[in-house]
Design a protein around this motif. Sequence first.
Motif, PDB file in Angstrom:
ATOM      1  N   ASP A   2       0.958  -1.189   0.014  1.00 27.48           N
ATOM      2  CA  ASP A   2       0.011  -0.100   0.049  1.00 27.48           C
ATOM      3  C   ASP A   2       0.875   1.274   0.039  1.00 27.48           C
ATOM      4  O   ASP A   2       1.290   1.803   1.130  1.00 27.48           O
ATOM      5  N   LYS A   3       1.098   1.879  -1.106  1.00 25.40           N
ATOM      6  CA  LYS A   3       1.835   2.990  -1.216  1.00 25.40           C
ATOM      7  C   LYS A   3       1.457   3.970  -0.601  1.00 25.40           C
ATOM      8  O   LYS A   3       2.247   4.867   0.246  1.00 25.40           O
ATOM      9  N   PRO A   4       0.057   4.376  -0.197  1.00 23.42           N
ATOM     10  CA  PRO A   4      -0.352   5.373   0.649  1.00 23.42           C
ATOM     11  C   PRO A   4      -0.110   5.309   2.116  1.00 23.42           C
ATOM     12  O   PRO A   4      -0.102   6.274   2.872  1.00 23.42           O
ATOM     13  N   LEU A   5       0.369   4.011   2.461  1.00 22.20           N
ATOM     14  CA  LEU A   5       0.646   4.042   3.828  1.00 22.20           C
ATOM     15  C   LEU A   5       2.197   4.135   4.114  1.00 22.20           C
ATOM     16  O   LEU A   5       2.547   3.942   5.315  1.00 22.20           O
ATOM     17  N   ARG A   6       3.114   4.410   3.195  1.00 24.16           N
ATOM     18  CA  ARG A   6       4.515   4.698   3.508  1.00 24.16           C
ATOM     19  C   ARG A   6       4.364   6.195   3.976  1.00 24.16           C
ATOM     20  O   ARG A   6       3.695   6.848   3.838  1.00 24.16           O
ATOM     21  N   GLU A   7       5.654   6.247   4.712  1.00 23.47           N
ATOM     22  CA  GLU A   7       5.796   7.562   5.481  1.00 23.47           C
ATOM     23  C   GLU A   7       6.798   8.421   5.030  1.00 23.47           C
ATOM     24  O   GLU A   7       7.821   8.164   4.420  1.00 23.47           O
ATOM     25  N   ILE A   8       6.475   9.777   4.955  1.00 30.65           N
ATOM     26  CA  ILE A   8       7.187  10.955   4.777  1.00 30.65           C
ATOM     27  C   ILE A   8       7.150  11.976   5.547  1.00 30.65           C
ATOM     28  O   ILE A   8       6.166  12.198   6.158  1.00 30.65           O
ATOM     29  N   THR A  26       2.105   9.225   7.169  1.00 30.14           N
ATOM     30  CA  THR A  26       1.967   8.492   6.206  1.00 30.14           C
ATOM     31  C   THR A  26       1.462   9.441   4.866  1.00 30.14           C
ATOM     32  O   THR A  26       0.788  10.443   5.219  1.00 30.14           O
ATOM     33  N   ILE A  27       1.720   9.012   3.795  1.00 30.51           N
ATOM     34  CA  ILE A  27       1.199   9.721   2.708  1.00 30.51           C
ATOM     35  C   ILE A  27      -0.319   9.817   2.823  1.00 30.51           C
ATOM     36  O   ILE A  27      -0.764  10.978   2.476  1.00 30.51           O
ATOM     37  N   LEU A  28      -0.857   9.032   3.113  1.00 33.92           N
ATOM     38  CA  LEU A  28      -2.388   8.899   3.075  1.00 33.92           C
ATOM     39  C   LEU A  28      -3.027   9.955   4.160  1.00 33.92           C
ATOM     40  O   LEU A  28      -3.905  10.638   3.713  1.00 33.92           O
ATOM     41  N   ALA A  29      -2.272  10.009   5.274  1.00 36.69           N
ATOM     42  CA  ALA A  29      -2.481  11.068   6.216  1.00 36.69           C
ATOM     43  C   ALA A  29      -2.547  12.559   5.930  1.00 36.69           C
ATOM     44  O   ALA A  29      -3.247  13.177   6.121  1.00 36.69           O
ATOM     45  N   ARG A  30      -1.308  12.678   5.165  1.00 39.07           N
ATOM     46  CA  ARG A  30      -1.181  13.927   4.548  1.00 39.07           C
ATOM     47  C   ARG A  30      -2.279  14.360   3.337  1.00 39.07           C
ATOM     48  O   ARG A  30      -2.838  15.512   3.302  1.00 39.07           O
ATOM     49  N   VAL A  31      -2.495  13.183   2.393  1.00 35.29           N
ATOM     50  CA  VAL A  31      -3.753  13.479   1.561  1.00 35.29           C
ATOM     51  C   VAL A  31      -5.209  13.735   2.317  1.00 35.29           C
ATOM     52  O   VAL A  31      -5.603  14.920   1.894  1.00 35.29           O
ATOM     53  N   ASP A  84      -1.528   8.672  -3.494  1.00 37.05           N
ATOM     54  CA  ASP A  84       0.114   9.271  -3.173  1.00 37.05           C
ATOM     55  C   ASP A  84       0.522  10.435  -3.474  1.00 37.05           C
ATOM     56  O   ASP A  84       1.470  10.885  -4.071  1.00 37.05           O
ATOM     57  N   CYS A  85      -0.645  11.290  -3.310  1.00 32.97           N
ATOM     58  CA  CYS A  85      -0.416  12.855  -3.755  1.00 32.97           C
ATOM     59  C   CYS A  85      -0.373  13.858  -2.374  1.00 32.97           C
ATOM     60  O   CYS A  85      -1.392  14.319  -2.415  1.00 32.97           O
ATOM     61  N   PRO A  86       0.887  13.661  -1.615  1.00 31.22           N
ATOM     62  CA  PRO A  86       0.655  14.344  -0.435  1.00 31.22           C
ATOM     63  C   PRO A  86       0.563  15.816  -0.233  1.00 31.22           C
ATOM     64  O   PRO A  86       0.363  16.402   0.711  1.00 31.22           O
ATOM     65  N   PHE A  87       0.697  16.452  -1.302  1.00 35.40           N
ATOM     66  CA  PHE A  87       0.819  18.058  -1.149  1.00 35.40           C
ATOM     67  C   PHE A  87      -0.163  18.747  -2.057  1.00 35.40           C
ATOM     68  O   PHE A  87      -0.114  19.739  -2.833  1.00 35.40           O
ATOM     69  N   LEU A  88      -1.447  18.070  -2.045  1.00 35.32           N
ATOM     70  CA  LEU A  88      -2.743  18.803  -2.893  1.00 35.32           C
ATOM     71  C   LEU A  88      -2.817  20.199  -2.516  1.00 35.32           C
ATOM     72  O   LEU A  88      -2.707  20.452  -1.315  1.00 35.32           O
TER      73      LEU A  88
END
Length: 213
Positions: free
Chosen positions: A28-34, A38-43, A110-114
Amino acid sequence: MATVTADACGALGVVLAGGLARRMGGGDKPLREIGGRTILARVIARLEPQCECLAINANGDPQRFASFGLPVIADSVKDFPGPLAGILAALDWAAANGQNAAWILSAPGDCPFLPRDLVARLSQALVAENAEIAVAASEGRSHPVIGLWSVASRDVLRRALVVEGLRKVGQWTARHRLATVAWPAQPLDPFFNANTVDDLAEAERFAAIDDRA
């Protein structure tokens, strides 16, 4: 298609998280952290203030997204036919649960900066251009998975997917009056998406810029 009005988009939103992440080795790519999140949390953090409610489109066990507290809707079309299937699932979900909502916003997980004005500007473009679909763009490139879609189009889209075998989002948007709204790509592209391991490293750098802002 629904008639476009100035208040058409008190939008329902769907985060498309059903990709197979082949270029990252699966999972699950959105569950990777940056940047510690997680990317999903940022989205979700970007979209929640803009949408009346949100759902996650994903296949498989929905419990892996339980911590986000959002409905998880699966594709109704088999064999992972791509983002159009996720959009169709979202349209059906909106029709069943959206309190007469006419439009949904879609965005990939997978777009964390919308952009924080994503819904507002896409909605304005629908009205100004009397469009049937509005999508985002940056640096001269369209991002058709990030857009506003009419709930009334769901049966036509279902036929295109199931009967015609349509798979590309661009082929679907080409059939309709389309508004394209461009955003600046500085200091970072708001539609940057993390597709590879190298992209994750780049996303870490962007997250530091974004968090400071």
